[in-house]
Design a protein around this motif. Structure first.
Motif, short mmCIF file in Angstrom:
data_model
loop_
_atom_site.label_atom_id
_atom_site.label_comp_id
_atom_site.label_asym_id
_atom_site.label_seq_id
_atom_site.Cartn_x
_atom_site.Cartn_y
_atom_site.Cartn_z
N TRP A 223 0.82 -1.21 0.00
CA TRP A 223 0.00 0.00 0.00
C TRP A 223 0.85 1.26 0.00
O TRP A 223 0.45 2.28 -0.55
N ASP A 224 2.03 1.19 0.61
CA ASP A 224 2.90 2.37 0.61
C ASP A 224 3.31 2.76 -0.80
O ASP A 224 3.30 3.94 -1.16
N SER A 225 3.66 1.77 -1.61
CA SER A 225 4.07 2.08 -2.98
C SER A 225 2.87 2.40 -3.87
O SER A 225 2.95 3.24 -4.78
N ILE A 226 1.73 1.76 -3.61
CA ILE A 226 0.53 2.01 -4.41
C ILE A 226 0.07 3.46 -4.25
O ILE A 226 -0.32 4.12 -5.22
N ALA A 227 0.15 3.99 -3.03
CA ALA A 227 -0.42 5.30 -2.75
C ALA A 227 0.60 6.40 -2.58
O ALA A 227 0.25 7.51 -2.18
N VAL A 228 1.87 6.14 -2.91
CA VAL A 228 2.92 7.12 -2.63
C VAL A 228 2.68 8.46 -3.32
O VAL A 228 3.06 9.51 -2.81
N ARG A 229 2.00 8.45 -4.47
CA ARG A 229 1.80 9.70 -5.21
C ARG A 229 0.54 10.45 -4.81
O ARG A 229 0.38 11.63 -5.15
N CYS A 230 -0.39 9.80 -4.10
CA CYS A 230 -1.69 10.43 -3.81
C CYS A 230 -1.50 11.66 -2.93
O CYS A 230 -0.83 11.62 -1.91
N ARG A 281 -6.78 6.90 10.05
CA ARG A 281 -6.17 6.95 8.72
C ARG A 281 -5.33 8.22 8.65
O ARG A 281 -5.62 9.14 7.89
N ASP A 282 -4.29 8.23 9.44
CA ASP A 282 -3.48 9.43 9.57
C ASP A 282 -2.52 9.65 8.42
O ASP A 282 -2.02 10.76 8.23
N LEU A 283 -2.25 8.63 7.62
CA LEU A 283 -1.32 8.74 6.51
C LEU A 283 -2.05 8.47 5.19
O LEU A 283 -2.99 7.68 5.14
N GLN A 284 -1.58 9.12 4.12
CA GLN A 284 -2.28 9.02 2.85
C GLN A 284 -2.39 7.59 2.31
O GLN A 284 -3.43 7.23 1.75
N PRO A 285 -1.35 6.73 2.46
CA PRO A 285 -1.53 5.35 1.98
C PRO A 285 -2.72 4.64 2.62
O PRO A 285 -3.39 3.84 1.97
N LYS A 286 -3.00 4.95 3.88
CA LYS A 286 -4.15 4.34 4.54
C LYS A 286 -5.45 4.84 3.92
O LYS A 286 -6.43 4.09 3.79
N ARG A 287 -5.45 6.10 3.56
CA ARG A 287 -6.67 6.67 2.98
C ARG A 287 -6.89 6.14 1.55
O ARG A 287 -8.02 5.86 1.16
N TYR A 288 -5.82 6.01 0.79
CA TYR A 288 -5.99 5.46 -0.56
C TYR A 288 -6.34 3.98 -0.49
O TYR A 288 -7.13 3.49 -1.31
N ARG A 289 -5.76 3.28 0.48
CA ARG A 289 -6.13 1.87 0.68
C ARG A 289 -7.64 1.76 0.90
O ARG A 289 -8.30 0.86 0.35
N GLY A 321 -1.50 11.53 -11.83
CA GLY A 321 -1.46 10.42 -12.77
C GLY A 321 -1.69 9.04 -12.19
O GLY A 321 -1.23 8.04 -12.76
N ILE A 322 -2.43 8.92 -11.09
CA ILE A 322 -2.73 7.60 -10.53
C ILE A 322 -3.76 6.91 -11.42
O ILE A 322 -4.76 7.51 -11.80
N ASP A 323 -3.50 5.65 -11.73
CA ASP A 323 -4.36 4.86 -12.63
C ASP A 323 -4.97 3.71 -11.84
O ASP A 323 -4.33 2.69 -11.61
N ILE A 324 -6.21 3.87 -11.41
CA ILE A 324 -6.84 2.85 -10.59
C ILE A 324 -7.01 1.53 -11.35
O ILE A 324 -6.91 0.45 -10.77
N GLU A 330 -3.13 -5.05 -11.45
CA GLU A 330 -1.94 -5.62 -10.83
C GLU A 330 -2.31 -6.43 -9.60
O GLU A 330 -1.76 -7.52 -9.36
N ILE A 331 -3.26 -5.95 -8.81
CA ILE A 331 -3.73 -6.70 -7.64
C ILE A 331 -4.30 -8.05 -8.07
O ILE A 331 -4.06 -9.10 -7.43
N GLY A 332 -5.03 -8.05 -9.19
CA GLY A 332 -5.64 -9.29 -9.67
C GLY A 332 -4.64 -10.31 -10.16
O GLY A 332 -4.98 -11.50 -10.33
N LYS A 333 -3.41 -9.89 -10.37
CA LYS A 333 -2.37 -10.82 -10.84
C LYS A 333 -1.47 -11.31 -9.71
O LYS A 333 -0.57 -12.12 -9.94
#
Length: 334
Positions: A223-230, A281-289, A321-324, A330-333
């Motif tokens: 989740w840290d890498s998934i949401a790092v740009r949010c 959800r104090d950090l953005q990765p938690k919120r994007y998760r 540029g986040i692409d859901i 990627e999660i599905g793989k």
């Protein structure tokens, strides 16, 4: 019921509805941007572009009053806003990704509490859907099990035909009534072929595998890498046809004010900020998760469907540029 309507007759239909006092909402240009909004006449309709914002605000406005108060001396007067005052509405030119989201919202607003503001607008609105003949790189309706010609959520569905005009199919009593009440504008099917439909390129998600991974990976370091740009701007939620978070606040003075319901978003830091100062959800990765979990796990757990219709707005307009679609693929793989 299968019918055909020419482009001129479709515009005549809209003009008749407007003349009859109906509120007709359709895609139109607003300061150079295509948006759903009320038409003054049929000349303003724009059917060749997906509106930037979704059709959900027809039923769930960005901000609305639900009560007002006045205080004079020791006397306080409360006034509820009556949903009975909402106008009869025809919502026209709704793309499948927007129309399909409306039954998704139905489940939320009629679940443990029946939101009469939303539900009364639904009861008074007839939805005329429109098949898509073009798609861009952000479209991914087919990846979540829909299609450019999916009539889900539409009362009457239009498919562009070769040579102009539209093949029409009714799916509800509202759709049948719209056609029957203006029968002179509709013709029997003329055998014209449908124009080639859009072909979104995103590979179909295995939604069961996506949910299975989410079920077991709440604390995954990915989740840290998934949401790092949010950056938590909330654009994705406000543009999404299926997001539905809101806040209720009282605004006013000692002598007068209003209680208002306004859109909110789980990507905002204050969304889960407790009065104690704690924020789970104090950090953005938690919120994007939470955004991903809500769309592809939590909503499915409760209502048995996915909270995403693949409209692609969150991809087109994300400032970083986040692409859901790429994330879920990627999660599905995994």
């Amino acid at each position: 019921m299968h019918k055909y309507i020419s482009e001129n007759n479709l515009k005549a239909l809209l003009d008749h509805l407007i003349a009859d006092g109906k509120r007709v909402i359709a895609p139109r240009m607003d300061a150079g941007t295509p948006l759903y909004g009320p038409l003054a006449d049929s000349a303003g309709i724009v059917l060749d572009q997906l509106p930037r914002r979704s059709a959900k605000e027809t039923f769930f406005p960005v901000c609305e009053d639900i009560m007002s108060y006045d205080k004079e001396g020791q006397q306080v007067t409360l006034r509820d806003v009556s949903p009975a005052s909402f106008p009869e509405t025809i919502l026209v030119g709704v793309r499948p990704c927007d129309a399909a989201a409306i039954p998704v919202l139905d489940a939320v607003f009629s679940w443990d509490y029946k939101d009469e503001f939303f539900l009364e607008r639904r009861r008074k609105t007839t939805i005329v859907g429109l098949a898509c003949t073009q798609a861009d790189d952000a479209c991914f309706c087919t990846a979540v099990g829909l299609s450019p010609a999916d009539p889900k959520g539409s009362d009457l569905f239009l498919t562009p035909a070769e040579g102009g005009g539209y093949a029409c199919e009714t799916f509800t009593d509202k759709g049948e009534a719209l056609v029957n009440n203006h029968g002179e504008l509709f013709a029997e099917p003329n055998g014209a072929q449908a124009l080639p439909l859009a072909e979104p390129q995103t590979e179909k998600f295995d939604l069961k595998k996506v949910k299975a991974w989410l079920d077991d990976h709440f604390e995954d370091p990915a989740w840290d890498s998934i949401a790092v740009r949010c950056v938590g701007c909330g654009a994705c939620a406000f543009l999404c046809p299926a997001c539905h978070c809101f806040d209720i606040v009282d605004e006013g003075t000692e002598t007068a004010g209003k209680r208002r319901k306004s859109w909110d978003a789980c990507g905002f830091w204050k969304f889960t900020h407790h009065a104690s100062g704690h924020n789970p959800r104090d950090l953005q990765p938690k919120r994007y998760r939470n955004r991903i979990m809500h769309k592809f796990k939590y909503y499915d757990d409760k209502f048995g469907q996915t909270l995403c219709t693949g409209c692609g707005r969150c991809i087109r307009f994300c400032p970083v540029g986040i692409d859901i679609a790429a994330i879920v693929s990627e999660i599905g793989k995994k």
